[in-house]
Design a protein around this motif. Structure first.
Motif, mmCIF file in Angstrom:
data_model
loop_
_atom_site.group_PDB
_atom_site.id
_atom_site.type_symbol
_atom_site.label_atom_id
_atom_site.label_comp_id
_atom_site.label_asym_id
_atom_site.label_seq_id
_atom_site.Cartn_x
_atom_site.Cartn_y
_atom_site.Cartn_z
ATOM 1 N N HIS A 25 -73.378 -21.634 34.544
ATOM 2 C CA HIS A 25 -72.882 -23.007 34.509
ATOM 3 C C HIS A 25 -72.488 -23.487 35.903
ATOM 4 N N GLY A 159 -67.812 -23.108 30.561
ATOM 5 C CA GLY A 159 -67.302 -24.405 30.991
ATOM 6 C C GLY A 159 -66.469 -24.322 32.258
ATOM 7 N N SER A 282 -67.765 -31.071 30.841
ATOM 8 C CA SER A 282 -67.562 -29.619 30.768
ATOM 9 C C SER A 282 -66.328 -29.273 29.946
#
Length: 442
Positions: A25, A159, A282
């Protein structure tokens, strides 16, 4: 069962998957939050900018479907696929940096932009090896009823990486300086190489005592897809068709959303503000991951997925009408939340459908609906619509809003097909239950 306890997945392996998600991510966020804006500043049109996803995602999907999926079903080495794919992609990014910076030095800005686009496409051929390996690896390490839970929890953890990547990207971007000096891509490359090495030591070594079939070097029998039961094959194809419309709709605008926010006729957002927009998404993804991972793990996958689709419709609809940048953050929240809900529930649905000997190929086709959606729909629909409306004297902001409306239409079509898919899979389940009862009676 406790939140972080699983039937098959060990603590060391969960830590490995979690770290990989954080890094994945992070590298996506640091690059793709700002790349579309940078390519636009080099002189590329909206449609040309969307090629950054189209070229790469076509290469990714074709490589998964035609090459890596078959090889994975044959050799069943998902960890090795992740490791090799990440390391090769990392070195590919380093090669790309030297290439496009050469043309920047010659003031050939358009060529430098296309150098980035086509190098990313070549990189995706190897990166897709990691993608299909990851899908199969998670499936191998978990049981059916725990897959939605682990995907939700990994989304929460990932995230944090997305937030960090957007913040660092916003700091380095500085009106394109972070791409012009190669620092953003260099950081992403280093993270990919490290990710591959980390997965090798955290997961591969933890599987040394697996049953013998995981240690064989000899290829396994590769079953033809035509051997799948006809009802299963049809149900899978209808679901993939629905997922294609849904993903093509919601992801077709992902690239141009940053252009919309940054455009002076819209909100004239700065790099820092765009990072905030990304981070709200996010945070929403982490929140929905918490919900999926802890609260609705036993909920019906079909209902969870429909909820995710509704969230995406709400988010994009609000993006069309939102009057201020601050209120646009609500759209980011809905869209970010929908991403995790759809990914987790759809993954659980496909994992439940796919027999082990077909996982590589069926996951490759499943992944293709996500990867292709970032580019093809943007290049063939969202981008041309925006350019056409701009040529028709509409403001850039209104032109981008036209693309958002087209995305909503695609998602609506996907909802109709999805309802058909749910009816078909429900009928399949009823037939299977009747057969089970009949077998037990005998």
């Amino acid at each position: 069962m406790r939140f972080f306890e699983y039937s098959k997945l060990r603590g060391k392996e969960f830590s490995g998957l979690s770290t990989f998600q954080i890094l994945a991510h992070f590298r996506r966020s640091i690059v793709y939050t700002f790349l579309s804006i940078y390519l636009r500043t080099l002189g590329l049109s909206t449609t040309e900018v969307t090629l950054m996803a189209t070229v790469g995602m076509i290469a990714n999907a074709l490589a998964q479907s035609l090459l890596w999926g078959n090889l994975l079903d044959r050799y069943r080495k998902p960890t090795e696929f992740v490791v090799v794919g990440e390391i090769l992609a990392g070195f590919g990014h380093l090669f790309m940096i030297f290439g496009y910076m050469f043309f920047l030095g010659l003031s050939q800005l358009i060529i430098a932009g296309y150098m980035i686009i086509f190098c990313l496409g070549g990189i995706e051929i190897f990166w897709s090896m990691s993608n299909v390996g990851w899908s199969a690896l998670v499936s191998e390490l978990t049981v059916v009823d725990e897959r939605k839970k682990v995907m939700g929890q990994l989304s929460i953890i990932g995230g944090f990486g997305g937030v960090g990547g957007a913040m660092l990207g916003g700091f380095l971007y500085e009106s394109g300086a972070g791409f012009a000096n190669g620092s953003i891509f260099s950081i992403a490359a280093a993270i990919m190489i490290f990710s591959g090495v980390f997965v090798y030591f955290s997961i591969r070594l933890g599987r040394e005592k697996q049953p013998e079939r995981f240690d064989k070097n000899e290829p396994s029998e590769n079953h033809a897809l035509s051997d799948l039961p006809s009802q299963l094959r049809t149900g899978y194809l209808i679901f993939i068709m629905a997922l294609t419309f849904v993903n093509f709709g919601r992801n077709s605008i992902a690239i141009i959303t940053s252009l919309f926010l940054a455009d002076p006729t819209a909100f004239n957002a700065t790099g820092g503000e765009i990072a905030v927009y990304s981070n709200v998404g996010s945070i929403a993804a982490m929140s929905s991951g918490l919900m999926v991972g802890f609260i609705v793990t036993k909920a019906d996958d079909n209902k969870v997925m429909m909820f995710g689709v509704i969230l995406s419709l709400a988010g994009i609809s609000w993006l069309v009408v939102t009057p201020t940048f601050s209120l646009a953050l609500l759209a980011s929240f809905f869209i970010g939340a929908s991403q995790v809900v759809i990914e987790s529930s759809s993954y659980s649905i496909v994992a439940r459908m796919a027999p082990q000997e077909y996982r590589g190929r069926l996951f490759a086709y499943y992944n293709a609906t996500f990867f292709l959606s970032w580019g093809i729909a943007a290049t063939l629909i969202a981008g041309p619509i925006a350019d056409f409306l701009i040529a028709g004297r509409l403001s850039n902001a209104d032109a981008y809003r036209g693309s958002f409306i087209a995305a909503l239409i695609l998602i609506a079509i996907g909802v109709v097909v999805l309802l058909v898919s749910f009816k078909y899979t429900k009928r399949m389940k009823q037939i299977k239950e009747v057969g089970t009862v009949a077998d037990a009676a005998q």
